[in-house]
Design an enzyme around this catalytic site. Structure first.
Site, PDB file in Angstrom:
ATOM      1  N   TYR A  53       0.838  -1.203   0.000  1.00  0.00           N
ATOM      2  CA  TYR A  53       0.000   0.000   0.000  1.00  0.00           C
ATOM      3  C   TYR A  53       0.870   1.249   0.000  1.00  0.00           C
ATOM      4  O   TYR A  53       1.554   1.559   0.975  1.00  0.00           O
ATOM      5  CB  TYR A  53      -0.927   0.019   1.214  1.00  0.00           C
ATOM      6  CG  TYR A  53      -2.036  -1.011   1.192  1.00  0.00           C
ATOM      7  CD1 TYR A  53      -2.326  -1.752   0.046  1.00  0.00           C
ATOM      8  CD2 TYR A  53      -2.808  -1.247   2.323  1.00  0.00           C
ATOM      9  CE1 TYR A  53      -3.338  -2.691   0.029  1.00  0.00           C
ATOM     10  CE2 TYR A  53      -3.832  -2.194   2.315  1.00  0.00           C
ATOM     11  CZ  TYR A  53      -4.086  -2.911   1.164  1.00  0.00           C
ATOM     12  OH  TYR A  53      -5.098  -3.841   1.161  1.00  0.00           O
ATOM     13  N   PRO A 205     -16.817  -2.910   1.287  1.00  0.00           N
ATOM     14  CA  PRO A 205     -18.260  -2.992   1.534  1.00  0.00           C
ATOM     15  C   PRO A 205     -19.068  -1.981   0.732  1.00  0.00           C
ATOM     16  O   PRO A 205     -20.272  -2.146   0.555  1.00  0.00           O
ATOM     17  CB  PRO A 205     -18.367  -2.710   3.039  1.00  0.00           C
ATOM     18  CG  PRO A 205     -17.164  -1.870   3.342  1.00  0.00           C
ATOM     19  CD  PRO A 205     -16.077  -2.435   2.474  1.00  0.00           C
ATOM     20  N   LYS A 214     -22.242   8.334  -4.859  1.00  0.00           N
ATOM     21  CA  LYS A 214     -21.569   9.516  -5.437  1.00  0.00           C
ATOM     22  C   LYS A 214     -21.547   9.509  -6.965  1.00  0.00           C
ATOM     23  O   LYS A 214     -21.248  10.522  -7.587  1.00  0.00           O
ATOM     24  CB  LYS A 214     -20.139   9.610  -4.901  1.00  0.00           C
ATOM     25  CG  LYS A 214     -19.209   8.518  -5.373  1.00  0.00           C
ATOM     26  CD  LYS A 214     -17.786   8.700  -4.857  1.00  0.00           C
ATOM     27  CE  LYS A 214     -17.704   8.579  -3.366  1.00  0.00           C
ATOM     28  NZ  LYS A 214     -16.317   8.645  -2.871  1.00  0.00           N
ATOM     29  N   GLN A 287     -15.579  10.612   5.713  1.00  0.00           N
ATOM     30  CA  GLN A 287     -15.946   9.263   5.299  1.00  0.00           C
ATOM     31  C   GLN A 287     -15.913   8.311   6.488  1.00  0.00           C
ATOM     32  O   GLN A 287     -16.816   7.483   6.654  1.00  0.00           O
ATOM     33  CB  GLN A 287     -15.000   8.779   4.193  1.00  0.00           C
ATOM     34  CG  GLN A 287     -15.216   9.464   2.860  1.00  0.00           C
ATOM     35  CD  GLN A 287     -14.232   9.004   1.811  1.00  0.00           C
ATOM     36  OE1 GLN A 287     -13.264   8.294   2.094  1.00  0.00           O
ATOM     37  NE2 GLN A 287     -14.449   9.416   0.561  1.00  0.00           N
TER      38      GLN A 287
END
Length: 336
Positions: A53, A205, A214, A287
């Site tokens: 990552y 999810p 969105k 978020q």
């Protein structure tokens, strides 16, 4: 916070796992630390990262942010992918597993990893060497438990068979893709994991943001979204017209129920009795706040019937879509 045992282990984790995939990339370190600190204050104790990552920046940021409370966190990281042209700087050999774990320990600033995931199953590669190598790391105290990510049902069965044969503990957790528009995990992955005693902590999810509402048909992609930033994974898999239409219906339904599509989507995953925790990876603090709303929503039989009317259990939103075909094709060319 209602913690659950992870599979047949005695390790307890929070129902929401903080996904750190964006940290060190789209999310800068200051924002990442603020999210991690907030999650800690909310009694979240499970955090998920990986060696690939953002060039290990995710691991580094996570390590710095949790240093003062290291032992209170269940830290999961992964191995299996690599960005090097060196064929041995990836995969599941003993050489690479030991090398990447030592680097992960340094990046995280810790002397042990709570959960080490095999990030993928490599077709045709026996699992014996990988399981032995992980078992050695557990014996040395560098790893506490291990798990599997993106493993099909038969692969979950196979790694448990290998572990039993070698006299090594079985993995304690499986991390599949699972959401309201990608339900194929219900056919084999979830039942297999439950049968063999693994906890289940699904990722994506929100279908990489599609279920947040969105996106809209025939509208420009929001510039601050994953699709708007040109993320190849969502553009080639999750961003499907059928899923967008479903997301719009979910948003309307959730609003009628006094909730929102994000909380509803996460709550739906958690309502599956086989699920231990759900990995929610925020890019912004806002978020993350919306994810936490899922813990206060209680799904009803009516809610479940509504979702089943949109996507048949065990199927994807798009008829004929083979998720594993896309996975094999994409992972051959993309960093994950």
């Amino acid at each position: 916070m209602e913690y659950k045992y992870l599979g047949k282990s005695s390790l307890k984790v929070s129902p929401i796992c903080l996904g750190a995939m964006m940290f060190g990339g789209a999310t800068d370190e200051t924002t990442s630390k603020r999210i991690i600190d907030k999650a800690y204050d909310q009694r979240i104790n499970f955090i998920d990262t990986a060696d690939v990552y953002n060039g290990r920046q995710s691991e580094i940021i996570v390590g710095r942010a949790i240093a003062a409370q290291r032992d209170e966190w269940v830290v999961a990281t992964k191995f299996g992918y690599g960005g090097s042209r060196n064929p041995n700087s990836q995969g599941q050999s003993r050489k690479w597993i030991r090398q990447t774990v030592e680097t992960s320990l340094k990046s995280l600033g810790t002397d042990y990893i709570d959960i080490l995931y095999l990030h993928r199953a490599i077709p045709g590669l026996p699992l014996d060497e990988s399981v032995r190598a992980v078992g050695e790391l557990i014996g040395q105290g560098k790893v506490r438990y291990y798990g599997v990510s993106n493993f099909t049902g038969w692969r979950i069965a196979e790694i448990c068979r290998v572990a039993d044969q070698l006299g090594i503990e079985r993995p304690v957790v499986s991390e599949p893709l699972y959401n309201m528009v990608s339900r194929t995990a219900e056919v084999e992955q979830l039942p297999a994991a439950a049968h063999y005693g693994l906890g289940i902590a699904p990722y994506s999810p929100l279908a990489r943001g599609v279920l947040s509402g969105k996106y809209a048909l025939s509208q420009p992609l929001p510039t601050d979204s994953r699709a708007g930033r040109g993320d190849a994974r969502i553009l080639q898999t999750e961003l499907r017209d059928e899923s967008i239409v479903i997301a719009e219906k979910i948003a309307d339904y959730a609003q009628e129920k006094g909730s929102n599509s994000i909380a509803f989507a996460l709550a739906w995953v958690l309502n599956n009795r086989l699920i231990t925790s759900v990995i929610a990876g925020p890019r912004t603090e806002a978020q993350w706040d919306s994810y936490m709303d899922a813990l206060s929503y209680r799904l009803t039989a009516e809610d479940e019937a509504f979702v089943d009317s949109l996507v048949v259990p065990g199927h994807n939103s798009t008829p004929g879509l083979n998720r594993h075909y896309f996975t094999r094709r994409l992972l051959a060319s993309l960093k994950y």
